[in-house]
Design an enzyme around this catalytic site. Sequence first.
Site: not given
Length: 427
Positions: A259, A286, A350, A353, A376, A386
Site C-alpha cells: 500500500r 492496515k 493504490h 496493487r 489481504h 484454518y
Amino acid sequence: MLAKWMFCTTTMPIIPKPLTDSQIARAKPSDKDYKLSDGAGLHLRVRFGGTKDWIFRYKEPHSPKRRDISFGIYPDVTLAEARRRREEARSLLIKAIDPKSHKEQVKRTSAEENANTFALVTREWLKVKSSKITAKYCDQIEASLTNHVFPVIGKRPIKELTPTEIINLLRPIEAKGSRETVKRLCQRINEIMDYAVNTGLILINPLAKINTAFLSPETKNLPTIRPELLPKLMQDLQMASIKIVTRCLIEWQLHTMVRPSEAATAKWADIDFDNNVWIIPAENMKKKNNGDHIVPLTPQSISLLEFIRPISGHREFIFPADRYPKTHTNSQTANMALKRMGYHKELVAHGLRSLASTTLNEHAFDPDVIEACLAHVDSNSVRRAYNRTDYLERRRKVMDWWSQHIENAATGNVSLSNSKVNLKLIS
C-alpha cells in the site's frame, strides 16, 4: 367482665387519622420539631424554623432496627405524592428490600449512567480499537466522530440515545451526497454501542439497524490501468519530470505490491538483506492485529534499494521527504506524481496493487497466493482460522515473475530496478 372489657380497649392500637391538605397548611412551627402522622409510617415533620418535610419510618428487613427515609420537602412533594412514595417503599419492604439502600443504589446507578456519555465511552472504545489498527487510522476514526457526532451527542448519556436521534444527526451529511461518510459513521457508532453492551454499560444496542435508513454508497473502484498499458506507464515514468526519490518510490510500490503508506514509511532497519525480505512491522499494516507482513524481495527490488542507498542509506527511512529528509515522504507523494504525469482519474498509487492483482490472475496464478502477496485478509473467518500459512516461498516465485514482467514491460526504457542502471545515468 367490665374490667376485662376496659383492659382490652386500652390496649388496642391507635390508628391515626389521615392528614388533609388543609391540616398540613395550618400546621405552624413550634419551639421544637414535631411530627404529624398520616399512618403506615408516613409523617410530616414540622421544623421549628418553619420547614415541613416528609419522613417515612420503617423497620429494616431482617433486623429490629428502625430507619427514617426522607421523601422531600412540602409543598414541593404533595400529600398525594408522599403517599405514593410510601406505597413504593412498602412494596420494597414486602420483598425484603431496604428502601433507603435501594434509593442510594438507584442514585449511584443514575450518576454512573449519566457520566457514561457517548464521548467518554468512545474514548474507552478507542483504547481497545487502537490495538488492532494503525495509529493513522485511529486518528481518522476519532476525527470523523469529533467533527460529525460529538457536537450533537458527545455529552449525552449513551443509554439515552435513540435511532431517531442518530438518523436525524446523519441526514444532513447524506443530503450533501457523502454516503460513504454516513456508512462509516453508522459502522463506528454501532461498534461503540456494541462495546457499551459488552462492558455492561447498557443492556442492548438500540442503534443496530440505523444503516438501513440511508441509501447505500455507490461502489467506486480506485482508478487503475489495464495490464496491457504497463509498458506505457514505464515509458511515462521514464520521461516524467519528477524527483528521483519519487520515481524510485513508485517503482518500489509496483514491485512489492504494498500500500502507498507502507511504501512511503519503509525503513532500512526493516530490510533483511541476508534473506532478501522486507519485514513490515504489524503497526504499519492496515490490519495490524494480523502481525508483521513479510515481503519477498526480488532481484529488481534489491536493485532499487542499491540504487537509492547513496541517497538515503545513512538515514532512517528509505524514501526521505524532500523538505525534511529526517522523516519519510508523504503517502500521497506517488499519487501527486501520477497526476502530474497525466494519469488523473486514470491511475492512483493504490491502483498499482490492482494492476498487479489483475495481471497475476490473468496469468492463472493461485488466487490465495496473490491475496497473500497483497496482504489481504480472508473475509471467511473459519477459512482464515484454518489457513495460517503465508505462502512465503510460493509468494517469492510469484513476485519474481511479476518483477520480471515489469522489467520486460520497461524494455527500451530505463527502469531503476534494472541492476545496470546507476545514478549517473539517470541524472
